[in-house]
Write an enzyme that holds these catalytic residues in place. Structure first.
Site, PDB file in Angstrom:
ATOM      1  N   HIS A 104      50.213  13.954  11.466  1.00 25.09           N
ATOM      2  CA  HIS A 104      48.824  14.415  11.403  1.00 25.09           C
ATOM      3  C   HIS A 104      48.779  15.815  11.991  1.00 25.09           C
ATOM      4  O   HIS A 104      48.974  16.004  13.196  1.00 25.09           O
ATOM      5  CB  HIS A 104      47.906  13.481  12.180  1.00 25.09           C
ATOM      6  CG  HIS A 104      46.500  13.993  12.268  1.00 25.09           C
ATOM      7  ND1 HIS A 104      45.725  14.225  11.155  1.00 25.09           N
ATOM      8  CD2 HIS A 104      45.734  14.347  13.333  1.00 25.09           C
ATOM      9  CE1 HIS A 104      44.548  14.683  11.523  1.00 25.09           C
ATOM     10  NE2 HIS A 104      44.533  14.770  12.842  1.00 25.09           N
ATOM     11  N   ASP A 140      46.595  18.935  12.668  1.00 25.63           N
ATOM     12  CA  ASP A 140      45.271  19.550  12.764  1.00 25.63           C
ATOM     13  C   ASP A 140      45.332  21.014  12.355  1.00 25.63           C
ATOM     14  O   ASP A 140      46.165  21.780  12.862  1.00 25.63           O
ATOM     15  CB  ASP A 140      44.744  19.452  14.198  1.00 25.63           C
ATOM     16  CG  ASP A 140      44.425  18.034  14.603  1.00 25.63           C
ATOM     17  OD1 ASP A 140      43.619  17.401  13.905  1.00 25.63           O
ATOM     18  OD2 ASP A 140      44.981  17.556  15.611  1.00 25.63           O
ATOM     19  N   ASP A 192      41.534  10.710  11.408  1.00 26.91           N
ATOM     20  CA  ASP A 192      41.149  11.265  12.711  1.00 26.91           C
ATOM     21  C   ASP A 192      39.683  11.642  12.865  1.00 26.91           C
ATOM     22  O   ASP A 192      39.227  11.787  13.993  1.00 26.91           O
ATOM     23  CB  ASP A 192      42.026  12.493  13.017  1.00 26.91           C
ATOM     24  CG  ASP A 192      42.024  12.855  14.496  1.00 26.91           C
ATOM     25  OD1 ASP A 192      41.759  11.963  15.324  1.00 26.91           O
ATOM     26  OD2 ASP A 192      42.294  14.014  14.822  1.00 26.91           O
ATOM     27  N   HIS A 233      38.140  18.692  10.979  1.00 19.44           N
ATOM     28  CA  HIS A 233      37.407  17.892  11.963  1.00 19.44           C
ATOM     29  C   HIS A 233      37.552  18.383  13.404  1.00 19.44           C
ATOM     30  O   HIS A 233      37.029  17.738  14.323  1.00 19.44           O
ATOM     31  CB  HIS A 233      37.831  16.415  11.857  1.00 19.44           C
ATOM     32  CG  HIS A 233      39.294  16.187  12.044  1.00 19.44           C
ATOM     33  ND1 HIS A 233      40.183  16.201  10.999  1.00 19.44           N
ATOM     34  CD2 HIS A 233      40.027  15.940  13.146  1.00 19.44           C
ATOM     35  CE1 HIS A 233      41.400  15.968  11.455  1.00 19.44           C
ATOM     36  NE2 HIS A 233      41.334  15.806  12.767  1.00 19.44           N
TER      37      HIS A 233
END
Length: 1001
Positions: free
Chosen positions: A53, A55, A177, A419
């Site tokens: 994951h 970001d 997430d 996000h």
């Protein structure tokens, strides 16, 4: 060629690998569900999903994350993840990996040579590397608008489609997430063609309820309007998206390696098998089938993919050879979704959303609905500019000349949907970097607009000046005491009538406004309040605003006005308005359009609104919560007040001044100063039927060592039965109720923050007796709710936050924005307050919400008063669209081909006329070109619309009425495009996407 031999050769020599890839690249594609691992219906089947994951900015900037810089903050380097992951997939054809964030992948892809690209294409073709979600970023679902959500998905999906073809089409989406999940987002993903949606964050009470009932997986009915077209299978991961106990990451993996040599004193295979089997059987207590998905990876893992894969290989071999009724294999979320589909069971359904999200009884993730309000507004302005930029590029026939400029803006806006971007949950230096990136991209887009004007008006040689700081009443182009042409582009498919424009100007000159024919337009001058003039960073000599109305701005039209500036007064110079202090003796009454009356009391406070002889009392005030500083703190993510009540902002009596233009009725406004850090302008234009609240808040004082969260409250005597309504990403309106959740019996620990919801566009209450609705429209995403002190009749909106403690969810610093001068952030915002009969609210509010979201783009060029005026007006559409149809997208897509989206933006039953299906003829829609061919695509614009029929349709309990099913069947069975004029039909809440060929007129 034998695949084992192929991969052996690849592992031995990179050069030999290249030659082998060339030989096998013509193998048939194996990226559909047929390539999924085989499973045994009698065993527990564990789908191991190797993933990272990544970001797109959070603790580090996008560039720092990609290149692996600033490892003192966080050890992460995305380029190395992608490098080593590819190397490890080559070693073993059974291995699989999924990747999500296309912003990072595309950056990496552009750095690869053709040999490496060929290897990656082969891995994608054979299903070893699978893209999941495929958007430019993994978007937030609370603070984002549907227009930008669609755009960021579309841009990521286009890169995959152009590069990998059919195998680049993600089959499921993976929102692991984001901090809560939107019903509208589910609806949009369904229309993009995804078979399933998986996520990892859900309210702790909801999770426990679903675990007990084995309903963590279900069908989410994303739309009451579109029926099964908006339904999507949804799965929750009750243990989060990180590794299920076993973690072999080189940077932070605590798990010992698998030692499978029985002669070693460290031999530990039996223990690994025991723990794995126990975990798999434990999952069986909470899920409805014998299939479970174990995510194997988390934030920025697989920097050294070899460590992960080597141990996973050994674990899989050991578990499958143990004969304990548990099978493990490399899989992907799409293969897992397909296995659940093949189980052929009937699933439960869900119709509400997943807001607000709480991770424990004192951690409601509702603060980020408002965090960093300045960047939330900047993101909204960015979308406005991007749509205008793309539209004008098409209308001016720039033919790809400025594609790189537009792409930079597309990608910047795609990053902003992440996000940890628009949410405000990033570190401060990352927030600065986001703003810098977006500002640079907006400059590129303004260049496209300037060049498009030159193409549309060949006689124009002047460079356009833009005023990005009009939001703080600053504009060098209008403050120099020089005449200017004013150019206004309306990006809507509907005509704007009597739009009010405010331009900052300085004293010592006389101003006159004329239209394109030389006729004078009434205008007035009104002082800029001191609380605006003193905003830190405002560089301006203007102390007044020149205010006038533009009678008509045509759909996709350019309107040109003229501002004459002279040193001598002219017969029709702007009228200067003097202020009148409220003296505490008498109030005022102001009559507006459609019979709306607004009254202020003798202190200058709004007191009454009257609509159709129905009177309501109303007040507006600013208050604040004290952020919790003991235990769980209020922070970037969390809203947790120390007390379940608010405190008044003003420490002294509010000062109010009235400004009324009694000649033209353009200006009717009250300036209010609440305290040293809160001021407000309340405007009432007689040509509108809403009240505008223009407020300045900050810097929030924290000398008392108390963090504060500022709300503005609108209080009435309406009886709304503890019920209110908020929008979902600017589209559906959802019903909310105080201290209530539709999906489970709700136990409340934090009455205030547990009742906050995202407000992206508007929030409303309805009176149960008077049939009146009060709606507040916002200019950016904010958190909103009813007032805890007055649950009936009030609306609270949080407009600013400044806190002194971290909330311990990863950011590692308090939400304490320094602002321009280092003393704290100052923000300026707008709310529109509307009071209408419930049955009339929708027909007024939806168009107004679009107008607020897609404002005219204003630019200026030099103009000498003696110059002969030229008609520089332009109309992009032959006629405006039907009143219930919105032009969502117009942009060049590929050479000589263009992307067009139209939407019906009313819901069913909202209005007897506006909610009816509507027909639009596409062929002659535009003035500058004729549409000669049309191909309909899915919402993500990466597949033909016919592929929606091939989605996995899960069996589920159908609790909704037959009419909903009837509605959905009609959408799927209607002709797609009919007649030589390319007539299309739109039903409520439907968005249709077309790839069009055109012939220039």
């Amino acid at each position: 060629m034998d695949f084992k031999l192929f991969f052996f050769i690849v592992a031995i020599s990179f050069q030999q690998c290249l030659s082998v890839v060339i030989k096998v690249e013509n193998l048939p594609e194996q990226c559909d569900y047929s390539q999924c691992p085989k499973w045994n219906k009698n065993d527990i089947n564990v789908h191991l999903v190797a993933h990272t994951h990544d970001d797109v900015g959070w603790l580090k900037t996008v560039e720092q994350y990609y290149y692996g810089l600033r490892n003192d903050i966080q050890r992460a380097g995305v380029q190395y993840i992608l490098d080593t992951m590819i190397e490890e997939l080559i070693r073993n054809k059974e291995r699989r990996f999924i990747y999500v964030e296309i912003a990072f992948f595309w950056k990496w892809w552009q750095e690869q040579d053709e040999d490496q690209r060929m290897i990656v294409r082969e891995l994608v073709r054979t299903g070893q590397l699978e893209f999941i979600n495929g958007g430019w970023s993994m978007p937030d679902e609370a603070a984002t608008h549907y227009n930008s959500l669609i755009d960021q998905s579309t841009w990521g999906l286009r890169q995959l489609n152009d590069t990998f073809g059919n195998c680049g089409h993600p089959k499921v989406t993976w929102q692991i997430d984001p901090f809560g999940h939107s019903r509208e987002m589910a609806n949009l993903y369904a229309q993009m063609g995804y078979d399933a949606l998986f996520f990892a964050r859900q309210d702790y009470q909801d999770r426990e309820h679903r675990m007990a009932n084995r309903t963590l997986e279900h069908v989410w009915q994303g739309s009451d309007d579109l029926g099964i077209v908006g339904d999507i299978f949804t799965g929750m991961m009750f243990s989060g998206y990180g590794p299920i106990e076993f973690n072999w990451d080189i940077t932070n993996g605590p798990e010992d390696a698998v030692v499978d040599n029985p002669d070693s004193e460290e031999y530990n295979v039996p223990d690994k098998i025991r723990r794995f089997v126990e975990k798999a059987k434990y999952f069986g207590n909470f899920y409805a089938t014998n299939h479970f998905m174990f995510p194997m990876g988390t934030d920025f893992q697989y920097t050294d993919a070899h460590t992960w894969f080597k141990n996973l290989d050994k674990l899989i071999k050991a578990v499958n050879g143990a004969g304990q009724g548990v099978r493990a294999f490399y899989s992907t979320p799409s293969c897992y979704a397909h296995a659940l589909y093949e189980s052929n069971r009937t699933w439960t359904t869900k119709t509400d959303d997943f807001f607000p999200y709480a991770s424990d009884e004192h951690a409601y993730w509702t603060g980020y609905f408002t965090s960093r309000p300045a960047i939330k507004r900047m993101e909204r302005m960015g979308n406005n500019l991007l749509q205008a930029c793309k539209q004008l590029d098409v209308l001016a026939d720039n033919n790809g000349r400025y594609e790189m400029n537009i792409t930079r803006m597309r990608e910047a806006m795609g990053v902003m949907q992440h996000h940890d971007a628009v949410t405000g949950t990033e570190k401060q230096h990352v927030a600065f970097n986001y703003a810098k990136m977006l500002d640079a991209a907006m400059t590129q887009c303004r260049h496209v607009i300037n060049e498009s004007y030159r193409k549309l008006f060949p006689s124009q040689t002047e460079q356009h000046q833009f005023c990005p700081y009009l939001n703080i009443s600053s504009c060098p182009a209008t403050e120099m005491g020089e005449s200017r042409m004013i150019h206004l582009y309306n990006p809507l498919g509907h005509r704007l009538v009597n739009r009010t424009i405010r331009l900052p100007v300085k004293d010592g000159y006389y101003y006159q406004i004329r239209n394109q024919y030389g006729n004078t337009i009434p205008s007035v001058l009104v002082p800029i309040p001191e609380f605006v003039r003193k905003i830190p960073g405002r560089i301006s000599v203007a102390n007044k605003e020149l205010v006038f109305r533009v009678p008509i701005m045509e759909s996709l039209g350019i309107t040109t006005m003229y501002m004459d500036v002279t040193e001598k007064k002219q017969p029709y110079s702007a009228v200067e308005i003097e202020g009148e202090k409220f003296n505490g003796n008498e109030g005022i009454r102001i009559q507006m359009q459609d019979g709306l009356i607004v009254e202020f009391d003798s202190n200058g406070t709004i007191s009454t609104m009257i609509r159709n002889d129905q009177s309501i009392s109303i007040s507006n005030e600013f208050r604040f919560y004290r952020g919790a500083d003991i235990g769980r703190h209020s922070g970037a993510y969390i809203f947790r007040p120390s007390e379940q009540k608010t405190f008044p902002v003003n420490r002294k009596k509010m000062e109010a001044t009235l400004y009324i233009d009694r000649k033209f009725g353009i200006v009717q406004q009250v300036h209010q100063q609440f305290d040293s850090y809160v001021g407000q302008i309340i405007r009432m234009d007689e040509k509108t039927d809403y009240v505008e609240f223009d407020f300045v808040v900050g810097p929030i004082p924290v000398n008392d060592k108390i963090g504060k969260e500022i709300i503005t409250r609108y209080s009435t005597n309406l009886e709304n039965d503890e019920t209110f309504y908020t929008d979902a990403n600017g589209r559906q309106m959802l019903r909310r109720r105080w201290n209530y959740r539709p999906s489970w019996k709700y136990e409340i620990q934090e009455p205030v923050s547990g009742n906050y919801y995202p407000v992206n566009s508007r929030i409303a209450i309805r009176d149960v007796g008077k049939s009146l609705q009060m709606t507040i429209m916002t200019d950016r995403s904010q958190g909103g709710s009813l007032s805890p002190e007055q649950i009936n009749g009030s609306i609270d909106l949080m407009v600013h936050r400044r806190l002194l403690h971290d909330d311990y969810f990863g950011v590692g610093e308090p939400l304490n924005e320094p602002g321009v001068d280092g003393h704290g952030l100052v923000i300026r915002g707008r709310h529109l307050l509307l009071l209408d009969q419930v049955e009339q609210a929708a027909v007024k509010h939806r168009p107004l919400a679009q107008e607020m979201f897609m404002e005219p783009i204003i630019s200026f060029t030099p103009f000498q008063s003696s110059t002969i005026m030229n008609n520089r007006n332009y109309m992009g559409l032959k006629k405006q669209l039907p009143p219930n149809v919105h032009l969502l997208t117009l942009e060049q897509w590929h050479s000589k081909r263009y992307l067009l989206r139209l939407e019906h933006f009313y819901q069913r039953f909202e209005h007897p006329e506006m909610s009816k299906p509507v027909t639009v003829s596409l062929r002659h829609l535009f003035n500058s070109f004729e549409i000669i061919a049309v191909e309909e695509l899915t919402l993500g614009a990466n597949q033909p619309i016919s592929t929606l029929k091939n989605r996995l349709h899960y069996r589920y309990i159908r609790p909704l009425d037959d009419e909903r099913q009837q509605q959905s069947m009609s959408i799927e069975s209607d002709p797609i495009i009919v007649g030589e004029n390319f007539d299309i039909q739109l039903v409520p809440m439907q968005i249709r996407t077309f790839l069009i060929d055109i012939k220039r007129n």
